[in-house]
Design a protein around this motif. Structure first.
Motif, PDB file in Angstrom:
ATOM      1  N   LEU A  22       0.830  -1.209   0.000  1.00 39.80           N
ATOM      2  CA  LEU A  22       0.000   0.000   0.000  1.00 39.80           C
ATOM      3  C   LEU A  22       0.868   1.265   0.000  1.00 39.80           C
ATOM      4  O   LEU A  22       0.528   2.253  -0.646  1.00 39.80           O
ATOM      5  CB  LEU A  22      -0.942  -0.006   1.203  1.00 39.80           C
ATOM      6  CG  LEU A  22      -2.029  -1.082   1.176  1.00 39.80           C
ATOM      7  CD1 LEU A  22      -2.832  -1.088   2.483  1.00 39.80           C
ATOM      8  CD2 LEU A  22      -2.976  -0.874  -0.004  1.00 39.80           C
ATOM      9  N   GLU A  23       2.004   1.190   0.687  1.00 40.88           N
ATOM     10  CA  GLU A  23       2.919   2.342   0.690  1.00 40.88           C
ATOM     11  C   GLU A  23       3.472   2.604  -0.720  1.00 40.88           C
ATOM     12  O   GLU A  23       3.669   3.739  -1.125  1.00 40.88           O
ATOM     13  CB  GLU A  23       4.108   2.067   1.625  1.00 40.88           C
ATOM     14  CG  GLU A  23       3.767   2.171   3.101  1.00 40.88           C
ATOM     15  CD  GLU A  23       4.919   1.663   3.967  1.00 40.88           C
ATOM     16  OE1 GLU A  23       4.638   1.302   5.120  1.00 40.88           O
ATOM     17  OE2 GLU A  23       6.061   1.600   3.481  1.00 40.88           O
ATOM     18  N   LEU A  24       3.711   1.484  -1.424  1.00 39.06           N
ATOM     19  CA  LEU A  24       4.327   1.601  -2.760  1.00 39.06           C
ATOM     20  C   LEU A  24       3.402   2.203  -3.803  1.00 39.06           C
ATOM     21  O   LEU A  24       3.838   2.502  -4.916  1.00 39.06           O
ATOM     22  CB  LEU A  24       4.797   0.223  -3.254  1.00 39.06           C
ATOM     23  CG  LEU A  24       6.030  -0.343  -2.582  1.00 39.06           C
ATOM     24  CD1 LEU A  24       6.267  -1.770  -3.020  1.00 39.06           C
ATOM     25  CD2 LEU A  24       7.254   0.510  -2.898  1.00 39.06           C
ATOM     26  N   ARG A  25       2.138   2.391  -3.449  1.00 39.38           N
ATOM     27  CA  ARG A  25       1.216   2.979  -4.426  1.00 39.38           C
ATOM     28  C   ARG A  25       1.704   4.343  -4.891  1.00 39.38           C
ATOM     29  O   ARG A  25       1.462   4.754  -6.023  1.00 39.38           O
ATOM     30  CB  ARG A  25      -0.177   3.126  -3.817  1.00 39.38           C
ATOM     31  CG  ARG A  25      -0.957   1.831  -3.837  1.00 39.38           C
ATOM     32  CD  ARG A  25      -2.351   2.055  -3.386  1.00 39.38           C
ATOM     33  NE  ARG A  25      -2.381   2.590  -2.023  1.00 39.38           N
ATOM     34  CZ  ARG A  25      -3.435   3.135  -1.471  1.00 39.38           C
ATOM     35  NH1 ARG A  25      -4.550   3.249  -2.154  1.00 39.38           N
ATOM     36  NH2 ARG A  25      -3.393   3.584  -0.237  1.00 39.38           N
ATOM     37  N   LEU A  26       2.409   5.034  -3.999  1.00 40.15           N
ATOM     38  CA  LEU A  26       2.919   6.358  -4.373  1.00 40.15           C
ATOM     39  C   LEU A  26       4.171   6.258  -5.239  1.00 40.15           C
ATOM     40  O   LEU A  26       4.513   7.184  -5.963  1.00 40.15           O
ATOM     41  CB  LEU A  26       3.231   7.171  -3.102  1.00 40.15           C
ATOM     42  CG  LEU A  26       2.035   7.485  -2.226  1.00 40.15           C
ATOM     43  CD1 LEU A  26       2.469   8.144  -0.931  1.00 40.15           C
ATOM     44  CD2 LEU A  26       1.063   8.385  -2.975  1.00 40.15           C
ATOM     45  N   HIS A  27       4.859   5.106  -5.133  1.00 38.65           N
ATOM     46  CA  HIS A  27       6.095   4.914  -5.917  1.00 38.65           C
ATOM     47  C   HIS A  27       6.078   3.517  -6.533  1.00 38.65           C
ATOM     48  O   HIS A  27       6.858   2.653  -6.147  1.00 38.65           O
ATOM     49  CB  HIS A  27       7.330   5.057  -5.008  1.00 38.65           C
ATOM     50  CG  HIS A  27       7.306   6.287  -4.185  1.00 38.65           C
ATOM     51  ND1 HIS A  27       7.577   7.524  -4.714  1.00 38.65           N
ATOM     52  CD2 HIS A  27       7.016   6.481  -2.873  1.00 38.65           C
ATOM     53  CE1 HIS A  27       7.461   8.425  -3.768  1.00 38.65           C
ATOM     54  NE2 HIS A  27       7.107   7.826  -2.633  1.00 38.65           N
ATOM     55  N   PRO A  28       5.181   3.285  -7.485  1.00 41.18           N
ATOM     56  CA  PRO A  28       5.045   1.918  -8.039  1.00 41.18           C
ATOM     57  C   PRO A  28       6.307   1.386  -8.709  1.00 41.18           C
ATOM     58  O   PRO A  28       6.497   0.190  -8.814  1.00 41.18           O
ATOM     59  CB  PRO A  28       3.896   2.043  -9.045  1.00 41.18           C
ATOM     60  CG  PRO A  28       3.668   3.485  -9.237  1.00 41.18           C
ATOM     61  CD  PRO A  28       4.222   4.212  -8.082  1.00 41.18           C
TER      62      PRO A  28
END
Lengths: 369, 203
Positions: free
Chosen positions: B108-114
């Motif tokens: 979920l955190e990686l949604r900003l940095h896929p």
């Protein structure tokens, strides 16, 4: 002209085009010779197209054992063939690769025949049957494309159907209804669905194979009765015997073509050339995916349609089709040198649209297709 | 053990209510990244069972799940840390492998940095066994669980190496077959010539 005279003239015309007196072993095998010159390779393109057709017949028959022509099972049956049937992926890939190879071979053969003036009297009927074979080959491609019932297949067929119907806007009077009637007849229902799949299947496995067999028979008969066209204006370097010298060379070409096809079919799934969402099963409820295009052999119509006005492209295609049909008469007095230039021009156009169609589109329109 | 009808429906409705309060959606940020990076059209079936993502009533979507599948979904959604077994019925094996590898929290955190997802995936994993690692397929926009989809050049070389023996055998059979056929044709030719010569001699 009286009827008797008309019959006599027709008989003379046909006996010159189809000299059945040559229908014997001596003329067709023993004494048949093939000219050897710089364009001799053109003589192998027809045989190559025939070889690809034979591969299509064999692999197509094998696919028929498992393929289910219903909208609910078509895609699943194709997946079953690919994933679970022994050798299924190889056979399916061979069928797919060979379909493209056959269309390529037919196009090259047509251009070579044109460049060598092999349509000239008395070979007009051979030319006409060849043009019919080209049309049937394209029809095979169009109908076969739908059968796997994936996203690109169904959506591209829908576009094809819309294109047929749109022709009506440019036809006069009651003729404007014809394209719609043709579309409805082929499609069988309001949208591309089960009736369409059934009809395309029937066309692909029954109607078109019978048509191509009949035309191929006439085409090969013409070639055998007349022998090979000289191909060039000057006297050929030498002549080689058709049997067994040319036949052995022809079969060697078939052997090489088979190995190339086999390597491709075993090592490169045809689907790898599409973007993956396009070969997911067709879902009528989901949105149309991006990147829907026809097969590469329709790019010569598809990209011009995206760039130019519809009527202009269709007019161009109609003129090109008409020119193909009357080629033996309108180019009767044209030199082979001029014909070669024209053939190069046509080949250049086909290559440019097939290989660089998208870049040409961006050049004119910008944005994405 | 068989649950009474009402009890089973109770579980089903509770789970449905619970899951419906969560954000039931695919994560388009990853799809957008793949499309931008690979320049290829990609849909939700890259990681999900259904091409339109998890929401809906079709097979592979939440509305079509039974009680057991809803329990599996709930377990998968609670796999916040990496290394937990994940078997979500709305995800395909690649989607499940991502959550198992990085955990739901990090995902979920990686949604900003896929773009940062790729280095975290197992570089050796190849779910469809097509010879192209899943990470490479993720970056190139080819389906990680479809062996018929991949970079055409890579697929060709991988399959060529794998099929060297059948190819060599087919090549040998083709050459041998043509060699025999050519000799047969030449034999027919000689026999025909011989019979013609004999006929002329007799005459």
């Amino acid at each position: 002209m009286k009827l008797a005279e008309l019959i006599q003239t027709s008989r003379e015309y046909l006996s010159e085009r189809l000299p059945l007196k040559h229908l014997d072993f001596q003329h067709m095998v023993e004494k048949k010779e093939v000219p050897v010159h710089r364009l001799s390779w053109g003589y192998y393109t027809g045989g190559l197209a025939l070889f690809f057709f034979l591969v299509q017949v064999v692999t197509g028959l094998l696919l028929l054992f498992y393929y289910q022509p219903t909208v609910s099972d078509a895609h699943a049956s194709v997946e079953y063939i690919t994933d679970h049937v022994t050798g299924g992926a190889l056979i399916r890939n061979l069928h797919a690769w060979t379909s493209s190879a056959m269309i390529l071979a037919v196009l090259v053969h047509l251009l070579m025949t044109f460049a060598m003036k092999a349509f000239a009297r008395p070979r007009e009927l051979t030319w006409l049957s060849g043009v019919a074979l080209l049309g049937i080959t394209f029809a095979f491609g169009f109908t076969g494309y739908l059968l796997p019932w994936h996203q690109i297949a169904v959506n591209a067929t829908k576009i094809g159907m819309q294109t047929i119907e749109a022709l009506g806007d440019f036809l006069p009077g009651s003729m404007s209804e014809w394209p719609r009637l043709i579309r409805e007849t082929i499609q069988g229902e309001a949208s591309v669905g089960q009736a369409t799949l059934s009809r395309f299947y029937a066309l692909h496995v029954i109607v078109l194979p019978f048509s191509i067999a009949a035309m191929l028979g006439l085409h090969l008969l013409g070639i055998q009765l007349h022998g090979m066209s000289p191909g060039i204006d000057e006297e050929p370097r030498k002549q080689e015997r058709f049997f067994p010298v040319f036949l052995i060379k022809d079969l060697s070409v078939w052997g090489v073509a088979f190995m190339v096809l086999f390597v491709l079919a075993l090592c490169l799934p045809f689907e790898a050339l599409y973007a993956y969402p396009l070969f997911a099963p067709f879902d009528p409820k989901s949105s149309t995916p991006e990147g829907i295009k026809p097969e590469w052999y329709f790019y010569f119509v598809y990209y011009p349609l995206e760039i130019l006005p519809f009527w202009l492209v269709m007019l161009g295609q109609a003129v090109a089709g008409a020119v193909l049909l009357v080629t033996p008469w309108i180019f009767r007095g044209t030199s082979r040198k001029s014909l070669r230039l024209l053939a190069w021009g046509a080949a250049g156009y086909l290559l440019a649209m097939t290989l660089f169609g998208e870049q040409i589109y961006h050049l004119f329109k910008g944005g994405t297709l | 053990m068989k649950h009474p009808f009402r009890y089973r429906w109770g579980i089903f409705l509770t789970l449905l209510l619970w899951t419906s309060t969560m954000r039931l959606r695919a994560y388009p940020e990853f799809r957008e990244f793949i499309v931008k990076h690979s320049q290829k059209p990609v849909n939700c079936a890259f990681c999900h069972q259904h091409s339109d993502g998890p929401e809906g009533m079709a097979a592979g979507q939440i509305g079509a799940l039974n009680a057991d599948q809803l329990q599996r979904l709930a377990r998968a959604r609670s796999a916040f840390e990496p290394g937990q077994a994940v078997d979500s019925p709305v995800l395909n094996p690649f989607g499940n492998s991502i959550i198992q590898r990085v955990g739901k929290k990090k995902f979920l955190e990686l949604r900003l940095h896929p773009s940062e997802l790729a280095p975290l995936l197992d570089p050796a994993s190849d779910l469809d066994q097509d010879g192209i690692p899943d990470v490479k397929e993720y970056l190139e926009g080819t389906h990680p669980v479809n062996p018929n989809d991949g970079n055409p050049r890579m697929l060709f070389w991988v399959n060529l190496k794998r099929n060297l023996l059948p190819l060599a055998m087919t090549f040998s059979a083709t050459v041998a077959g043509l060699f025999g056929l050519f000799h047969l044709l030449r034999g027919f030719d000689r026999a025909a010539r011989l019979s013609i010569t004999k006929e002329i001699t007799t005459e």
